[in-house]
Design a protein around this motif. Sequence first.
Motif, PDB file in Angstrom:
ATOM      1  N   GLU A  77       0.839  -1.187   0.000  1.00 23.50           N
ATOM      2  CA  GLU A  77       0.000   0.000   0.000  1.00 23.50           C
ATOM      3  C   GLU A  77       0.881   1.247   0.000  1.00 23.50           C
ATOM      4  O   GLU A  77       2.019   1.226   0.443  1.00 23.50           O
ATOM      5  CB  GLU A  77      -0.928  -0.022   1.208  1.00 23.50           C
ATOM      6  CG  GLU A  77      -1.895  -1.207   1.179  1.00 23.50           C
ATOM      7  CD  GLU A  77      -2.830  -1.228   2.370  1.00 23.50           C
ATOM      8  OE1 GLU A  77      -2.486  -0.610   3.398  1.00 23.50           O
ATOM      9  OE2 GLU A  77      -3.895  -1.862   2.280  1.00 23.50           O
ATOM     10  N   GLY A  78       0.319   2.343  -0.492  1.00 25.77           N
ATOM     11  CA  GLY A  78       1.073   3.586  -0.546  1.00 25.77           C
ATOM     12  C   GLY A  78       1.536   3.901  -1.951  1.00 25.77           C
ATOM     13  O   GLY A  78       1.425   3.067  -2.866  1.00 25.77           O
ATOM     14  N   PRO A  79       2.078   5.099  -2.161  1.00 24.20           N
ATOM     15  CA  PRO A  79       2.503   5.509  -3.509  1.00 24.20           C
ATOM     16  C   PRO A  79       3.695   4.704  -3.994  1.00 24.20           C
ATOM     17  O   PRO A  79       4.539   4.266  -3.207  1.00 24.20           O
ATOM     18  CB  PRO A  79       2.881   6.993  -3.316  1.00 24.20           C
ATOM     19  CG  PRO A  79       3.209   7.119  -1.854  1.00 24.20           C
ATOM     20  CD  PRO A  79       2.312   6.142  -1.146  1.00 24.20           C
ATOM     21  N   ALA A  80       3.749   4.503  -5.303  1.00 25.44           N
ATOM     22  CA  ALA A  80       4.868   3.773  -5.894  1.00 25.44           C
ATOM     23  C   ALA A  80       6.133   4.622  -5.841  1.00 25.44           C
ATOM     24  O   ALA A  80       6.087   5.848  -5.943  1.00 25.44           O
ATOM     25  CB  ALA A  80       4.548   3.415  -7.345  1.00 25.44           C
ATOM     26  N   VAL A  81       7.262   3.945  -5.674  1.00 28.84           N
ATOM     27  CA  VAL A  81       8.551   4.635  -5.685  1.00 28.84           C
ATOM     28  C   VAL A  81       8.883   5.014  -7.134  1.00 28.84           C
ATOM     29  O   VAL A  81       8.730   4.195  -8.043  1.00 28.84           O
ATOM     30  CB  VAL A  81       9.648   3.730  -5.101  1.00 28.84           C
ATOM     31  CG1 VAL A  81      11.003   4.426  -5.164  1.00 28.84           C
ATOM     32  CG2 VAL A  81       9.310   3.343  -3.667  1.00 28.84           C
ATOM     33  N   PRO A  82       9.334   6.241  -7.392  1.00 31.35           N
ATOM     34  CA  PRO A  82       9.673   6.631  -8.774  1.00 31.35           C
ATOM     35  C   PRO A  82      10.770   5.723  -9.334  1.00 31.35           C
ATOM     36  O   PRO A  82      11.631   5.245  -8.593  1.00 31.35           O
ATOM     37  CB  PRO A  82      10.172   8.079  -8.623  1.00 31.35           C
ATOM     38  CG  PRO A  82       9.590   8.552  -7.337  1.00 31.35           C
ATOM     39  CD  PRO A  82       9.514   7.349  -6.449  1.00 31.35           C
ATOM     40  N   PRO A  83      10.749   5.472 -10.640  1.00 37.69           N
ATOM     41  CA  PRO A  83      11.783   4.617 -11.229  1.00 37.69           C
ATOM     42  C   PRO A  83      13.136   5.298 -11.231  1.00 37.69           C
ATOM     43  O   PRO A  83      13.253   6.508 -11.025  1.00 37.69           O
ATOM     44  CB  PRO A  83      11.265   4.396 -12.652  1.00 37.69           C
ATOM     45  CG  PRO A  83      10.414   5.592 -12.939  1.00 37.69           C
ATOM     46  CD  PRO A  83       9.777   5.953 -11.631  1.00 37.69           C
ATOM     47  N   ASP A  84      14.156   4.488 -11.464  1.00 34.49           N
ATOM     48  CA  ASP A  84      15.498   5.018 -11.671  1.00 34.49           C
ATOM     49  C   ASP A  84      15.430   6.131 -12.724  1.00 34.49           C
ATOM     50  O   ASP A  84      14.677   6.022 -13.702  1.00 34.49           O
ATOM     51  CB  ASP A  84      16.396   3.877 -12.151  1.00 34.49           C
ATOM     52  CG  ASP A  84      17.770   4.345 -12.535  1.00 34.49           C
ATOM     53  OD1 ASP A  84      18.630   4.423 -11.649  1.00 34.49           O
ATOM     54  OD2 ASP A  84      17.982   4.637 -13.736  1.00 34.49           O
ATOM     55  N   PRO A  85      16.174   7.238 -12.535  1.00 35.94           N
ATOM     56  CA  PRO A  85      16.082   8.366 -13.483  1.00 35.94           C
ATOM     57  C   PRO A  85      16.288   7.969 -14.942  1.00 35.94           C
ATOM     58  O   PRO A  85      15.590   8.468 -15.826  1.00 35.94           O
ATOM     59  CB  PRO A  85      17.183   9.314 -13.003  1.00 35.94           C
ATOM     60  CG  PRO A  85      17.298   9.029 -11.540  1.00 35.94           C
ATOM     61  CD  PRO A  85      17.046   7.557 -11.397  1.00 35.94           C
ATOM     62  N   ALA A  86      17.254   7.060 -15.212  1.00 41.59           N
ATOM     63  CA  ALA A  86      17.497   6.647 -16.596  1.00 41.59           C
ATOM     64  C   ALA A  86      16.294   5.894 -17.153  1.00 41.59           C
ATOM     65  O   ALA A  86      15.905   6.088 -18.315  1.00 41.59           O
ATOM     66  CB  ALA A  86      18.750   5.783 -16.672  1.00 41.59           C
ATOM     67  N   VAL A  87      15.691   5.036 -16.321  1.00 38.54           N
ATOM     68  CA  VAL A  87      14.505   4.292 -16.762  1.00 38.54           C
ATOM     69  C   VAL A  87      13.335   5.241 -16.971  1.00 38.54           C
ATOM     70  O   VAL A  87      12.598   5.159 -17.966  1.00 38.54           O
ATOM     71  CB  VAL A  87      14.147   3.193 -15.744  1.00 38.54           C
ATOM     72  CG1 VAL A  87      12.831   2.522 -16.116  1.00 38.54           C
ATOM     73  CG2 VAL A  87      15.267   2.162 -15.653  1.00 38.54           C
ATOM     74  N   GLY A  88      13.149   6.179 -16.040  1.00 38.66           N
ATOM     75  CA  GLY A  88      12.067   7.140 -16.172  1.00 38.66           C
ATOM     76  C   GLY A  88      12.191   7.976 -17.433  1.00 38.66           C
ATOM     77  O   GLY A  88      11.201   8.211 -18.148  1.00 38.66           O
ATOM     78  N   ALA A  89      13.400   8.437 -17.727  1.00 35.95           N
ATOM     79  CA  ALA A  89      13.615   9.239 -18.935  1.00 35.95           C
ATOM     80  C   ALA A  89      13.329   8.420 -20.186  1.00 35.95           C
ATOM     81  O   ALA A  89      12.752   8.933 -21.157  1.00 35.95           O
ATOM     82  CB  ALA A  89      15.057   9.763 -18.956  1.00 35.95           C
ATOM     83  N   PHE A  90      13.712   7.143 -20.176  1.00 33.27           N
ATOM     84  CA  PHE A  90      13.470   6.283 -21.333  1.00 33.27           C
ATOM     85  C   PHE A  90      11.966   6.108 -21.557  1.00 33.27           C
ATOM     86  O   PHE A  90      11.486   6.198 -22.688  1.00 33.27           O
ATOM     87  CB  PHE A  90      14.138   4.928 -21.109  1.00 33.27           C
ATOM     88  CG  PHE A  90      13.968   3.969 -22.245  1.00 33.27           C
ATOM     89  CD1 PHE A  90      14.783   4.039 -23.371  1.00 33.27           C
ATOM     90  CD2 PHE A  90      12.984   2.995 -22.204  1.00 33.27           C
ATOM     91  CE1 PHE A  90      14.616   3.166 -24.436  1.00 33.27           C
ATOM     92  CE2 PHE A  90      12.810   2.109 -23.252  1.00 33.27           C
ATOM     93  CZ  PHE A  90      13.626   2.190 -24.383  1.00 33.27           C
ATOM     94  N   LEU A  91      11.220   5.879 -20.490  1.00 30.40           N
ATOM     95  CA  LEU A  91       9.780   5.656 -20.613  1.00 30.40           C
ATOM     96  C   LEU A  91       9.061   6.907 -21.111  1.00 30.40           C
ATOM     97  O   LEU A  91       8.040   6.802 -21.808  1.00 30.40           O
ATOM     98  CB  LEU A  91       9.198   5.221 -19.268  1.00 30.40           C
ATOM     99  CG  LEU A  91       9.639   3.853 -18.744  1.00 30.40           C
ATOM    100  CD1 LEU A  91       9.149   3.644 -17.318  1.00 30.40           C
ATOM    101  CD2 LEU A  91       9.117   2.738 -19.644  1.00 30.40           C
ATOM    102  N   ARG A  92       9.571   8.070 -20.771  1.00 25.54           N
ATOM    103  CA  ARG A  92       8.927   9.322 -21.205  1.00 25.54           C
ATOM    104  C   ARG A  92       9.233   9.672 -22.655  1.00 25.54           C
ATOM    105  O   ARG A  92       8.640  10.605 -23.213  1.00 25.54           O
ATOM    106  CB  ARG A  92       9.368  10.478 -20.300  1.00 25.54           C
ATOM    107  CG  ARG A  92       8.809  10.390 -18.881  1.00 25.54           C
ATOM    108  CD  ARG A  92       9.082  11.681 -18.112  1.00 25.54           C
ATOM    109  NE  ARG A  92      10.510  11.907 -17.903  1.00 25.54           N
ATOM    110  CZ  ARG A  92      11.199  11.458 -16.860  1.00 25.54           C
ATOM    111  NH1 ARG A  92      10.583  10.735 -15.931  1.00 25.54           N
ATOM    112  NH2 ARG A  92      12.488  11.721 -16.744  1.00 25.54           N
ATOM    113  N   SER A  93      10.126   8.908 -23.276  1.00 26.70           N
ATOM    114  CA  SER A  93      10.575   9.266 -24.628  1.00 26.70           C
ATOM    115  C   SER A  93       9.696   8.704 -25.739  1.00 26.70           C
ATOM    116  O   SER A  93       9.942   9.005 -26.912  1.00 26.70           O
ATOM    117  CB  SER A  93      12.023   8.790 -24.831  1.00 26.70           C
ATOM    118  OG  SER A  93      12.881   9.444 -23.922  1.00 26.70           O
ATOM    119  N   GLY A  94       8.705   7.898 -25.406  1.00 25.12           N
ATOM    120  CA  GLY A  94       7.824   7.366 -26.439  1.00 25.12           C
ATOM    121  C   GLY A  94       7.153   6.085 -26.012  1.00 25.12           C
ATOM    122  O   GLY A  94       7.495   5.503 -24.968  1.00 25.12           O
ATOM    123  N   PRO A  95       6.161   5.598 -26.783  1.00 24.26           N
ATOM    124  CA  PRO A  95       5.446   4.370 -26.435  1.00 24.26           C
ATOM    125  C   PRO A  95       6.406   3.190 -26.303  1.00 24.26           C
ATOM    126  O   PRO A  95       7.279   2.985 -27.150  1.00 24.26           O
ATOM    127  CB  PRO A  95       4.491   4.170 -27.619  1.00 24.26           C
ATOM    128  CG  PRO A  95       4.374   5.516 -28.256  1.00 24.26           C
ATOM    129  CD  PRO A  95       5.676   6.196 -28.043  1.00 24.26           C
TER     130      PRO A  95
END
Length: 394
Positions: free
Chosen positions: A214-232
Motif C-alpha cells: 500500500e502507498g505511492p509507488a517509488v519513482p523509477p530510476d532516473p534513466a529508466v524514467g527518462a526512457f519511458l517518457r521518450s515514447g510508447p
Amino acid sequence: MLLTAGTRGDVEPFAALARSAASRGHDVRLALPDDADAPDGTDTVALGLDVQRMLSPTARSPWALARHLHAEVRPAMRRMFAAAVRETVAFRPDVVVHHPLVLSAPMVADALGVPRVLVEFAPVATPSEHFPAAGGPTATHDLGPRNRFTYAVPRAAARLFGADVARAAAELPGGRPDRRTPSRATLMAVSPALLPRPDDWPERVHQTGAWYAEGPAVPPDPAVGAFLRSGPTVVASFGSMATGDASARGAAVVTAARAHGLRVLLVTGWGGLALPAECRGPDVLAVRSVPFDTVLPGAALAVHHGGAGTAHAVARAGVPAVVVPVTADQPFWAAQLHRRGVAAAPVPLRRLSAGTLAPAMRDALSRRARAAGVGRLMRQEPGVRGALDVLESL
C-alpha cells in the motif's frame, strides 16, 4: 508466522502482507528463500533455500534433470521444510500462514495447536469443476466436470516429498502429530477480474484479489524514467525463466516492437532475456530488474511469461499483453488472460520469433480499452487489507 517459497511473485505478496500486518500492530515474522530480497523493517528469517540455483539445472537432458533433482532440489526442499518447522516453533505464533510449497507448515501448526491458513496465487489446491488445476498437464483445456480430477496432479507431486516432510518432524519438541487438521481458511490471492469465483469453492476460500504494497509507488530510476517518457514502450520480462536462447528471444521482442514503432524496456531478470549487440539502439534499454509498479502504468504493451505475479501486475496496470508461457502455472494464466480479453492468444515458446510476435503485438494493442477497464477493477480490490481482515477474524 508467514512462510513462503518460490520466486519474486511468491515473495513480494507475502512481504506486502507482512508490512501491512505489522502496521496494524501485529507481531509478524516472515520466512523466505535465502536469495529473496528481504523487505526493510520486517522481521525475516531464511529458509535455507536458493531458488535460483534450484531452478537452474546445468543441462536439460532427462539424466541431467534427474541428477539435479537428487543433488539440488531434494536437499534444498529438505532444508526448507526443516527450517520452516524450526523457525515457527521458535516464534510460537497464533496463526501460521503458508505457501503451498511449504509442505511442513500443516505439521508444525498442528503441533503448536494453532490454526493455519493456506495461500494460493493460482488454483492448485482448491478443486473446481469450472477450470483445471493451474500447473497441471491440462491447464489450458476445460474438461468440464472432469476438471476436478486434474487437482490430483499437484497433490501427487507433493507426495514425492513425503519422506522429507517426515524428517522435518525432528524439529518438533513433541514429535509429529498423529493427525492433520485442515486449513482454517484459504486466501486465494487471485483477481476475480481475471478468474471469476466459481460457485463450487467452499466458504472458507476467500478470494481477496492480488496483494500489493500500500502507498505511492517509488519513482523509477532516473534513466529508466527518462526512457519511458521518450515514447510508447513495450515492457518485456521473462522473470525467472532462463530456459533456451535468451539472445534470440530478446532479438525477437526488439524486432517485433520496432515493426510497430515501439521502444523496448528489456528486463533481463535471471537470464530469460538478453540484448544482442546487433539489436542495440537508443530505442532499447536493458535492465536486470525493475519494480513493475513503477514502469507498467505508462507502458503501451507488455510481453511476459505469464507467471501469476507478472500476469496480475500487468493486468492491474491496465496494460494489454502478449504471453509466452514456459512452465508451471504460466500456460493457465496465458489462456485465462486471453479469455478475459486483455492479452493476445498465447505464443508457444518453441514458436517464439519476430514473425509470431509482431501479429500478436498487433492483436494485443487492439485490446487496450478492455485492458484499461480490467485494470480499473483490479485496482479497487481489497488485496492485503481483505486478507488481514480474514486473519483477524480467526
